[in-house]
Design a protein around this motif. Sequence first.
Motif, PDB file in Angstrom:
ATOM      1  N   TYR A 236       0.949  -1.313  -0.238  1.00  0.00           N
ATOM      2  CA  TYR A 236      -0.069   0.022  -0.143  1.00  0.00           C
ATOM      3  C   TYR A 236       0.899   1.518  -0.385  1.00  0.00           C
ATOM      4  O   TYR A 236       0.354   2.142  -0.916  1.00  0.00           O
ATOM      5  CB  TYR A 236      -0.667  -0.380   0.931  1.00  0.00           C
ATOM      6  CG  TYR A 236      -1.327   1.030   1.000  1.00  0.00           C
ATOM      7  CD1 TYR A 236      -2.943   1.442   0.691  1.00  0.00           C
ATOM      8  CD2 TYR A 236      -1.886   2.076   2.158  1.00  0.00           C
ATOM      9  CE1 TYR A 236      -3.383   2.220   0.669  1.00  0.00           C
ATOM     10  CE2 TYR A 236      -2.468   3.524   2.475  1.00  0.00           C
ATOM     11  CZ  TYR A 236      -3.553   3.164   1.734  1.00  0.00           C
ATOM     12  OH  TYR A 236      -4.294   5.070   1.391  1.00  0.00           O
ATOM     13  N   ARG A 240       0.693   0.182  -4.774  1.00  0.00           N
ATOM     14  CA  ARG A 240       0.357  -1.329  -5.264  1.00  0.00           C
ATOM     15  C   ARG A 240      -0.318  -1.823  -4.786  1.00  0.00           C
ATOM     16  O   ARG A 240      -0.067  -3.084  -4.120  1.00  0.00           O
ATOM     17  CB  ARG A 240       1.750  -1.813  -5.883  1.00  0.00           C
ATOM     18  CG  ARG A 240       3.006  -1.043  -7.625  1.00  0.00           C
ATOM     19  CD  ARG A 240       1.726  -0.865  -8.383  1.00  0.00           C
ATOM     20  NE  ARG A 240       2.553  -0.846  -9.223  1.00  0.00           N
ATOM     21  CZ  ARG A 240       2.728  -1.155 -10.207  1.00  0.00           C
ATOM     22  NH1 ARG A 240       3.278  -1.661 -10.340  1.00  0.00           N
ATOM     23  NH2 ARG A 240       3.930  -0.451 -11.045  1.00  0.00           N
ATOM     24  N   PRO A 241      -1.504  -1.552  -3.780  1.00  0.00           N
ATOM     25  CA  PRO A 241      -2.273  -2.535  -3.028  1.00  0.00           C
ATOM     26  C   PRO A 241      -2.594  -3.729  -3.636  1.00  0.00           C
ATOM     27  O   PRO A 241      -3.086  -3.682  -5.273  1.00  0.00           O
ATOM     28  CB  PRO A 241      -3.047  -1.248  -2.776  1.00  0.00           C
ATOM     29  CG  PRO A 241      -3.382  -0.151  -3.830  1.00  0.00           C
ATOM     30  CD  PRO A 241      -1.892   0.171  -4.143  1.00  0.00           C
ATOM     31  N   LEU A 242      -3.510  -4.727  -3.175  1.00  0.00           N
ATOM     32  CA  LEU A 242      -3.416  -5.692  -3.305  1.00  0.00           C
ATOM     33  C   LEU A 242      -5.274  -5.156  -4.018  1.00  0.00           C
ATOM     34  O   LEU A 242      -5.900  -4.663  -2.522  1.00  0.00           O
ATOM     35  CB  LEU A 242      -3.073  -7.029  -2.883  1.00  0.00           C
ATOM     36  CG  LEU A 242      -1.601  -7.298  -2.697  1.00  0.00           C
ATOM     37  CD1 LEU A 242      -1.619  -8.340  -2.002  1.00  0.00           C
ATOM     38  CD2 LEU A 242      -1.681  -8.243  -4.110  1.00  0.00           C
ATOM     39  N   PRO A 243      -5.232  -6.088  -4.570  1.00  0.00           N
ATOM     40  CA  PRO A 243      -7.408  -5.622  -4.573  1.00  0.00           C
ATOM     41  C   PRO A 243      -8.615  -6.261  -4.153  1.00  0.00           C
ATOM     42  O   PRO A 243      -9.271  -6.657  -4.639  1.00  0.00           O
ATOM     43  CB  PRO A 243      -7.657  -5.666  -6.419  1.00  0.00           C
ATOM     44  CG  PRO A 243      -6.469  -7.232  -6.089  1.00  0.00           C
ATOM     45  CD  PRO A 243      -5.493  -6.853  -5.594  1.00  0.00           C
ATOM     46  N   PHE A 244      -8.001  -6.677  -2.638  1.00  0.00           N
ATOM     47  CA  PHE A 244      -9.074  -6.511  -1.439  1.00  0.00           C
ATOM     48  C   PHE A 244      -9.033  -6.330  -0.534  1.00  0.00           C
ATOM     49  O   PHE A 244      -8.116  -5.323  -0.054  1.00  0.00           O
ATOM     50  CB  PHE A 244      -9.384  -8.611  -1.617  1.00  0.00           C
ATOM     51  CG  PHE A 244      -7.824  -9.008  -1.595  1.00  0.00           C
ATOM     52  CD1 PHE A 244      -7.158  -9.105   0.323  1.00  0.00           C
ATOM     53  CD2 PHE A 244      -6.322  -9.000  -2.119  1.00  0.00           C
ATOM     54  CE1 PHE A 244      -5.607  -9.515   0.510  1.00  0.00           C
ATOM     55  CE2 PHE A 244      -4.922  -9.706  -1.621  1.00  0.00           C
ATOM     56  CZ  PHE A 244      -5.532  -9.813  -0.147  1.00  0.00           C
ATOM     57  N   ARG A 245     -10.305  -6.204   0.334  1.00  0.00           N
ATOM     58  CA  ARG A 245     -10.361  -5.351   1.187  1.00  0.00           C
ATOM     59  C   ARG A 245      -9.089  -5.188   2.759  1.00  0.00           C
ATOM     60  O   ARG A 245      -8.749  -4.442   3.282  1.00  0.00           O
ATOM     61  CB  ARG A 245     -11.772  -5.449   2.279  1.00  0.00           C
ATOM     62  CG  ARG A 245     -12.049  -4.506   2.954  1.00  0.00           C
ATOM     63  CD  ARG A 245     -13.828  -4.542   3.675  1.00  0.00           C
ATOM     64  NE  ARG A 245     -13.512  -5.977   4.007  1.00  0.00           N
ATOM     65  CZ  ARG A 245     -14.956  -6.753   4.467  1.00  0.00           C
ATOM     66  NH1 ARG A 245     -15.572  -5.970   4.012  1.00  0.00           N
ATOM     67  NH2 ARG A 245     -15.236  -7.806   5.013  1.00  0.00           N
ATOM     68  N   LYS A 248      -6.474  -3.402   2.317  1.00  0.00           N
ATOM     69  CA  LYS A 248      -6.625  -2.141   2.310  1.00  0.00           C
ATOM     70  C   LYS A 248      -6.704  -1.415   3.544  1.00  0.00           C
ATOM     71  O   LYS A 248      -7.485  -2.046   4.435  1.00  0.00           O
ATOM     72  CB  LYS A 248      -7.211  -1.492   1.591  1.00  0.00           C
ATOM     73  CG  LYS A 248      -7.795  -2.179  -0.240  1.00  0.00           C
ATOM     74  CD  LYS A 248      -8.721  -1.948  -0.818  1.00  0.00           C
ATOM     75  CE  LYS A 248      -7.851  -2.393  -2.478  1.00  0.00           C
ATOM     76  NZ  LYS A 248      -9.061  -2.176  -3.274  1.00  0.00           N
TER      77      LYS A 248
END
Length: 286
Positions: A236, A240-245, A248
């Motif tokens: 983050y 480049r945060p990963l795409p799931f809650r 984040k």
Amino acid sequence: SEPSMGCLSRKQVHFATWLTLALPCLGRRVRVRLSASNTFNPCSSHRVSGKISEARDVMVLGKAGLKFEKEYPQVVDAASMLEDSDFPIPPEELITKAKNFFNMSSQDWNDGMFSEDFEFRGPVVGPLDRQELVEANTQFGFDEAFPDNNFRYYNFRNDPFEPNRVWVDSRQIGTHTGAFATPAIPPTGMTVESPPQTLSLTFNDRGQIIKFTNGYVIDRLQGNTGGVGGIFGVLYAIGRPLPFREAKPYKPSFAYRLLDWLTGLEKQRRRRRAMREAEKQSLDST
């Protein structure tokens, strides 16, 4: 001004109105049940089997070996409890083992350090066995991507409730100057400063690690990872945060925001009522 609910639909507003009417009744029922059951006292609940140790100035409670400071019955006497532990490895030796482990790279780990049933657990990731943990570390290539990284471990301590467990805090900092993860994220030159996090190692009586926990954030308002711990926070921070809650920053749910809005309405209602009563008393006195 009235609290704003933004883009609430008509159904959501109707539900909020119903909840406003229902909460006081529900609250009364909950308060009655809590008042009837909330009678725990760490001293009185063990009064029959408890005794005072004047020499150590602690209160010994029950057969479990729990000890509390005499003047502060909500505070356990950790040192005394650890002294009475029957775990074969002394607390100081476990601290040394933990410091040695956390100063190693995962490439330096050997099979003798871990038990056969070892597992890694984070707030989201896990359980992982040793091989899966090593593969995960290798996949990200963290050491190459952050060559100046320092986890800044501090506050090593033994757990008096689990005498075979060592806790430690960390405030990690490092600069992203190499390729990271797969597919590779090119260097950004950004400095990642994680919030304070708590880690732990649990040992068996042979001194092998049976459990490793990591990534539990203590204060999500610190650092620049959005309050996210572990590798998710690093991703983050470099954009480049990963795409799931779970990867984040924390975001209040609709239910919580609704409750917060209703609480604001109730506070305003009480404030207006108090003002009316004050005005009435003022008029009556004149």
